[in-house]
Design an enzyme around this catalytic site. Structure first.
Site, mmCIF file in Angstrom:
data_model
loop_
_atom_site.group_PDB
_atom_site.id
_atom_site.type_symbol
_atom_site.label_atom_id
_atom_site.label_comp_id
_atom_site.label_asym_id
_atom_site.label_seq_id
_atom_site.Cartn_x
_atom_site.Cartn_y
_atom_site.Cartn_z
ATOM 1 N N HIS A 68 -1.363 1.267 -4.565
ATOM 2 C CA HIS A 68 -1.738 2.669 -4.421
ATOM 3 C C HIS A 68 -0.848 3.599 -5.233
ATOM 4 O O HIS A 68 -0.890 4.819 -5.033
ATOM 5 C CB HIS A 68 -1.707 3.077 -2.946
ATOM 6 N N ILE A 113 2.851 -3.795 15.147
ATOM 7 C CA ILE A 113 3.361 -3.314 16.432
ATOM 8 C C ILE A 113 2.223 -3.055 17.411
ATOM 9 O O ILE A 113 2.437 -2.986 18.622
ATOM 10 C CB ILE A 113 4.209 -2.043 16.224
ATOM 11 N N GLN A 120 0.824 -1.202 0.000
ATOM 12 C CA GLN A 120 0.000 0.000 0.000
ATOM 13 C C GLN A 120 0.863 1.258 0.000
ATOM 14 O O GLN A 120 0.337 2.362 -0.114
ATOM 15 C CB GLN A 120 -0.913 0.000 1.238
ATOM 16 N N ASN A 121 2.163 1.081 0.135
ATOM 17 C CA ASN A 121 3.086 2.209 0.231
ATOM 18 C C ASN A 121 3.480 2.710 -1.150
ATOM 19 O O ASN A 121 3.605 1.929 -2.095
ATOM 20 C CB ASN A 121 4.336 1.801 1.014
#
Length: 241
Positions: A109, A203, A91-92
């Site tokens: 994206h 995380i 998605q980056n």
């Protein structure tokens, strides 16, 4: 053990390399409303503002301090050594996966390093920030390139290819993504439906509504290399837990 793997990566994997995420807690994108800088309408209303917004991101990516981290490098190692089929969907819009060595990669994206002809949809690599001199070579007259970014209201890139991969994969891993925005939010359901094992690396603590079968909590740069080594040695995900 596994034959076909699909991996989805999100902002969390790049954040460990020092990249800020676009969206702030108040919903603004670097102090701009989403409608101003991340929609086709915003670009039509003020293309110079949108270009300036993405040029600031471009400079951040290229300031010399941003490098792939251990998770990017581990995924490239998996691609090189895994004997089955592998697709990394990110998605980056940065190029950290490529710089880490990944080649079997799909930017759903878009990519900040490219401009796109608004008429032909052909893409062109940009070696410098956006400016009026960036025009296509595919049209007469030449068209001014727009950022090769999927904005809100536009269709993500490569959905057919992603769907096909999810339909046949036996392992789906999501790394550093909240998984709350569709269509990516539905990838885990598709993989589960077709009998794949599904794993989330994040995380953040596991969401009680999560559809993932397994959750690995911690930094991607620490967990992903370990996960890759287990896969390459023929172990299954439960061996990590």
């Amino acid at each position: 053990m596994y034959q076909q793997i699909v991996i989805l990566t999100g902002a969390g994997i790049s954040a460990e390399s020092g990249l800020r995420t676009f969206r702030d807690q108040d919903g603004l994108w670097e102090q701009h409303n989403i409608e101003e800088v991340a929609t086709p309408e915003g670009y039509a209303n003020n293309p110079l503002l949108v270009e300036r917004f993405y040029n600031e991101r471009w400079r951040q990516f290229h300031d010399g301090s941003i490098e792939p981290n251990a998770s990017h490098i581990a995924l490239a190692k998996l691609e090189q050594e895994f004997e089955g089929d592998l697709l990394v969907v990110t998605q980056n819009i940065d190029d950290l996966h490529e710089r880490g060595g990944s080649k079997r990669l799909l930017h759903m994206h878009g990519e900040l390093s490219k401009g796109r002809c608004p008429r032909s949809k052909q893409t062109f690599v940009l070696r410098e920030p956006f400016g009026p001199e960036h025009t296509c070579t595919c049209c007469i007259p030449a068209q001014r390139l727009r950022p090769h970014i999927v904005w809100f209201g536009e269709m993500p890139i490569g959905l057919d290819r992603i769907q096909h991969a999810l339909d046949s994969c036996d392992l789906f891993i999501a790394i550093g993504t909240s998984g709350t925005v569709y269509p990516a939010a539905g990838f885990v359901d598709t993989a589960n439906h077709h009998g794949a094992q599904t794993v989330e690396v994040n995380i953040m603590p596991v969401d009680r509504h999560s559809q993932f079968q397994y959750h690995l909590e911690g930094k991607a740069s620490e967990l992903v290399p370990r996960l890759v080594d287990n896969i390459l040695s023929g172990k299954v995900i439960s061996d990590l837990l």
